[in-house]
Design a protein around this motif. Structure first.
Motif, PDB file in Angstrom:
ATOM      1  N   GLU A   1       0.854  -1.193   0.000  1.00 61.02           N
ATOM      2  CA  GLU A   1       0.000   0.000   0.000  1.00 61.02           C
ATOM      3  C   GLU A   1       0.891   1.246   0.000  1.00 61.02           C
ATOM      4  O   GLU A   1       1.805   1.345   0.816  1.00 61.02           O
ATOM      5  CB  GLU A   1      -0.925   0.016   1.223  1.00 61.02           C
ATOM      6  CG  GLU A   1      -1.880  -1.158   1.285  1.00 61.02           C
ATOM      7  CD  GLU A   1      -2.773  -1.110   2.512  1.00 61.02           C
ATOM      8  OE1 GLU A   1      -2.877  -0.019   3.122  1.00 61.02           O
ATOM      9  OE2 GLU A   1      -3.373  -2.138   2.855  1.00 61.02           O
TER      10      GLU A   1
ATOM     11  N   ILE B   1      -2.670  -1.089  -3.478  1.00 60.96           N
ATOM     12  CA  ILE B   1      -3.360   0.192  -3.275  1.00 60.96           C
ATOM     13  C   ILE B   1      -2.395   1.326  -3.599  1.00 60.96           C
ATOM     14  O   ILE B   1      -1.277   1.373  -3.079  1.00 60.96           O
ATOM     15  CB  ILE B   1      -3.870   0.327  -1.824  1.00 60.96           C
ATOM     16  CG1 ILE B   1      -4.904  -0.756  -1.521  1.00 60.96           C
ATOM     17  CG2 ILE B   1      -4.471   1.702  -1.590  1.00 60.96           C
ATOM     18  CD1 ILE B   1      -5.362  -0.773  -0.066  1.00 60.96           C
TER      19      ILE B   1
ATOM     20  N   ASP C   1      -2.501   5.647  -4.070  1.00 58.64           N
ATOM     21  CA  ASP C   1      -3.240   6.905  -3.958  1.00 58.64           C
ATOM     22  C   ASP C   1      -2.370   8.036  -4.500  1.00 58.64           C
ATOM     23  O   ASP C   1      -1.349   8.386  -3.905  1.00 58.64           O
ATOM     24  CB  ASP C   1      -3.618   7.172  -2.496  1.00 58.64           C
ATOM     25  CG  ASP C   1      -4.585   8.348  -2.355  1.00 58.64           C
ATOM     26  OD1 ASP C   1      -4.854   9.018  -3.367  1.00 58.64           O
ATOM     27  OD2 ASP C   1      -5.081   8.574  -1.240  1.00 58.64           O
TER      28      ASP C   1
ATOM     29  N   TYR D   1      -5.318  -3.214  -6.921  1.00 54.99           N
ATOM     30  CA  TYR D   1      -6.722  -3.424  -6.557  1.00 54.99           C
ATOM     31  C   TYR D   1      -7.484  -2.100  -6.430  1.00 54.99           C
ATOM     32  O   TYR D   1      -8.648  -2.007  -6.783  1.00 54.99           O
ATOM     33  CB  TYR D   1      -6.787  -4.185  -5.227  1.00 54.99           C
ATOM     34  CG  TYR D   1      -8.183  -4.500  -4.737  1.00 54.99           C
ATOM     35  CD1 TYR D   1      -8.825  -5.666  -5.122  1.00 54.99           C
ATOM     36  CD2 TYR D   1      -8.861  -3.624  -3.871  1.00 54.99           C
ATOM     37  CE1 TYR D   1     -10.107  -5.960  -4.670  1.00 54.99           C
ATOM     38  CE2 TYR D   1     -10.133  -3.908  -3.423  1.00 54.99           C
ATOM     39  CZ  TYR D   1     -10.751  -5.077  -3.820  1.00 54.99           C
ATOM     40  OH  TYR D   1     -12.029  -5.362  -3.381  1.00 54.99           O
ATOM     41  N   GLN D   2      -6.799  -1.067  -5.934  1.00 59.07           N
ATOM     42  CA  GLN D   2      -7.438   0.230  -5.689  1.00 59.07           C
ATOM     43  C   GLN D   2      -6.535   1.343  -6.217  1.00 59.07           C
ATOM     44  O   GLN D   2      -5.352   1.400  -5.884  1.00 59.07           O
ATOM     45  CB  GLN D   2      -7.696   0.412  -4.190  1.00 59.07           C
ATOM     46  CG  GLN D   2      -8.353   1.723  -3.814  1.00 59.07           C
ATOM     47  CD  GLN D   2      -8.547   1.853  -2.314  1.00 59.07           C
ATOM     48  OE1 GLN D   2      -8.589   0.863  -1.595  1.00 59.07           O
ATOM     49  NE2 GLN D   2      -8.669   3.073  -1.831  1.00 59.07           N
TER      50      GLN D   2
ATOM     51  N   SER E   1      -6.510   5.644  -6.878  1.00 55.58           N
ATOM     52  CA  SER E   1      -7.138   6.954  -6.694  1.00 55.58           C
ATOM     53  C   SER E   1      -6.299   8.013  -7.405  1.00 55.58           C
ATOM     54  O   SER E   1      -5.134   8.224  -7.062  1.00 55.58           O
ATOM     55  CB  SER E   1      -7.263   7.291  -5.202  1.00 55.58           C
ATOM     56  OG  SER E   1      -7.807   8.583  -5.043  1.00 55.58           O
TER      57      SER E   1
ATOM     58  N   HIS F   1     -10.534  -3.079  -8.779  1.00 58.13           N
ATOM     59  CA  HIS F   1     -11.908  -3.066  -8.285  1.00 58.13           C
ATOM     60  C   HIS F   1     -12.404  -1.661  -7.932  1.00 58.13           C
ATOM     61  O   HIS F   1     -13.597  -1.404  -8.027  1.00 58.13           O
ATOM     62  CB  HIS F   1     -12.039  -3.959  -7.043  1.00 58.13           C
ATOM     63  CG  HIS F   1     -12.066  -5.415  -7.354  1.00 58.13           C
ATOM     64  ND1 HIS F   1     -10.969  -6.088  -7.839  1.00 58.13           N
ATOM     65  CD2 HIS F   1     -13.058  -6.341  -7.259  1.00 58.13           C
ATOM     66  CE1 HIS F   1     -11.278  -7.363  -8.025  1.00 58.13           C
ATOM     67  NE2 HIS F   1     -12.537  -7.541  -7.682  1.00 58.13           N
ATOM     68  N   GLU F   2     -11.504  -0.761  -7.530  1.00 57.69           N
ATOM     69  CA  GLU F   2     -11.913   0.585  -7.121  1.00 57.69           C
ATOM     70  C   GLU F   2     -11.116   1.620  -7.916  1.00 57.69           C
ATOM     71  O   GLU F   2      -9.882   1.579  -7.916  1.00 57.69           O
ATOM     72  CB  GLU F   2     -11.681   0.781  -5.622  1.00 57.69           C
ATOM     73  CG  GLU F   2     -12.487  -0.158  -4.741  1.00 57.69           C
ATOM     74  CD  GLU F   2     -12.228   0.059  -3.266  1.00 57.69           C
ATOM     75  OE1 GLU F   2     -11.648   1.124  -2.924  1.00 57.69           O
ATOM     76  OE2 GLU F   2     -12.572  -0.821  -2.460  1.00 57.69           O
TER      77      GLU F   2
ATOM     78  N   ASN G   1     -11.050   5.836  -8.491  1.00 58.63           N
ATOM     79  CA  ASN G   1     -11.508   7.177  -8.135  1.00 58.63           C
ATOM     80  C   ASN G   1     -10.870   8.173  -9.099  1.00 58.63           C
ATOM     81  O   ASN G   1      -9.684   8.477  -9.003  1.00 58.63           O
ATOM     82  CB  ASN G   1     -11.119   7.510  -6.693  1.00 58.63           C
ATOM     83  CG  ASN G   1     -11.736   8.818  -6.223  1.00 58.63           C
ATOM     84  OD1 ASN G   1     -12.342   9.550  -6.999  1.00 58.63           O
ATOM     85  ND2 ASN G   1     -11.592   9.117  -4.948  1.00 58.63           N
TER      86      ASN G   1
ATOM     87  N   ASP H   1     -16.330  -0.331  -7.810  1.00 52.70           N
ATOM     88  CA  ASP H   1     -16.474   0.988  -7.182  1.00 52.70           C
ATOM     89  C   ASP H   1     -15.934   2.040  -8.144  1.00 52.70           C
ATOM     90  O   ASP H   1     -14.739   2.072  -8.438  1.00 52.70           O
ATOM     91  CB  ASP H   1     -15.700   1.026  -5.857  1.00 52.70           C
ATOM     92  CG  ASP H   1     -15.985   2.282  -5.053  1.00 52.70           C
ATOM     93  OD1 ASP H   1     -16.501   3.258  -5.631  1.00 52.70           O
ATOM     94  OD2 ASP H   1     -15.690   2.292  -3.845  1.00 52.70           O
TER      95      ASP H   1
END
Length: 365
Positions: free
Chosen positions: A163, A191, A193, A218-219, A221, A246-247, A249, A276
């Protein structure tokens, strides 16, 4: 000469009809001038008799003392131990290095610690000596693209992080590209961001290549950057080849409805794993809402959809598509231009799966 003028100027009247007029000063004025000159001479003589005084300068303001000055002053006063000298020599870079090296947990939070590019060197050195850290939070610091490039080199050589939070920094396009190239060889990061990092379509295209390689991410942003239609289209094309993400933003980016077309098309794919999707403040309008309505009618896998503040005036198609959908559980549509009647009709679409619809009424202008 008239009498009135002579009275105003306070001059004497001369009764010579044909002779020259001589203007003479009055006696009191002449006495005053003579008295002033006498006073000046007296003061000069008094100053000669006064003894000279030494003017004392005011004390200097305290200056900033460097580390080496502190060491010198302490050595001049008393004997200093080696531990104290090492303590004085410590800089913020060394502190970051020690925090990273001495961290015993899997999470290292350096959020809002005013870390700059120079201190990033020490942090990376500390990370190399500690193999336990899997979650690194460097949000809201002063990292530019130089600091992000050094971090990307570390990620390429030591792919142990799972992450990584770099929100509210200044990676820009150059730093985002370097980070994307390191992620192509990374098989652990899930992850990432990168919200509010001042990058545009160049950085978005680099991240699209990472998504297309179907990395374990997976995520993701990328909220509040400068991504436009071109960058959004590349991300949408990359989603066709990805099953792990999956996510996503992508809110607060001016992608408009034209940039949303490819992202919406990828939702109907059987291999798509996106559940998402956050599209708040992207300027998609009614046309973008209609595109997503068609995909929701096809019963795509989305479980959360965020459409806040997108100037949506009509939600008829969106309302019809919700009735046949069995996956969506949360819908955020507040801050748009929907009437109170339309919001009431949307609230009636709640089912056993779609339990939360956030559509606060905002009057149209």
């Amino acid at each position: 000469i008239p009498d009135l003028l002579l009275k105003k100027k306070k001059l004497p009247i001369v009764n010579e009809p044909f002779g020259k007029i001589e203007i003479k000063k009055e006696e009191p004025e002449a006495k005053e001038e003579q008295r002033k000159e006498e006073l000046k001479e007296e003061r000069k003589e008094e100053r000669k008799n006064i003894p000279e005084r030494k003017v004392e300068k005011p004390p200097m303001k305290p200056q900033m003392v460097t580390i080496f000055d502190e060491i010198y002053l302490t050595i001049a006063k008393r004997v200093v131990t080696e531990g104290e000298i090492e303590y004085l020599k410590k800089s913020e870079r060394d502190e970051c290095k020690e925090k990273a090296r001495n961290c015993t947990t899997s999470e290292l939070v350096m959020y809002n610690k005013y870390i700059n590019d120079k201190e990033m060197y020490g942090l990376i050195e500390g990370l190399k000596g500690n193999g336990k850290i899997t979650n690194l939070n460097l949000g809201k610091n002063y990292l530019s693209h130089f600091g992000i490039i050094n971090l990307s080199k570390y990620l390429q050589e030591n792919p142990g992080l799972e992450e990584l939070y770099l929100n509210s920094n200044k990676a820009k396009d150059m730093g985002t590209r370097a980070l994307a190239t390191s992620l192509l060889a990374n098989t652990h990061l899930t992850i990432l961001d990168l919200s509010t990092n001042y990058f545009g379509d160049v950085g978005a295209i680099a991240l699209a290549q990472v998504i297309a390689r179907n990395t374990p991410l997976y995520q993701l942003s990328i909220y509040s950057n400068n991504i436009t239609q071109i960058g959004a289209e590349n991300i949408g094309i990359a989603l066709f080849y990805n099953t792990n993400l999956h996510e996503l933003n992508i809110g607060k980016n001016p992608i408009t409805s034209d940039g949303l077309v490819k992202i919406a098309d990828s939702l109907s794919g059987e291999a798509s794993g996106l559940t998402d999707l956050r599209l708040d403040e992207t300027g998609i309008g009614d046309s973008g809402a209609d595109l997503l309505a068609w995909k929701l009618a096809e019963n795509c896998k989305l479980s959360r959809l965020d459409l806040q503040y997108n100037n949506i005036y009509n939600a008829d198609r969106l309302r019809e598509s919700l009735r046949g959908n069995t996956h969506l559980s949360k819908l955020y549509i507040q801050g748009n231009k929907l009437s109170e009647d339309e919001i009431e009709e949307l609230m009636k679409c709640k089912t056993t799966t779609l339990r939360h619809i956030y559509a606060k009424f905002q009057p149209t202008k």
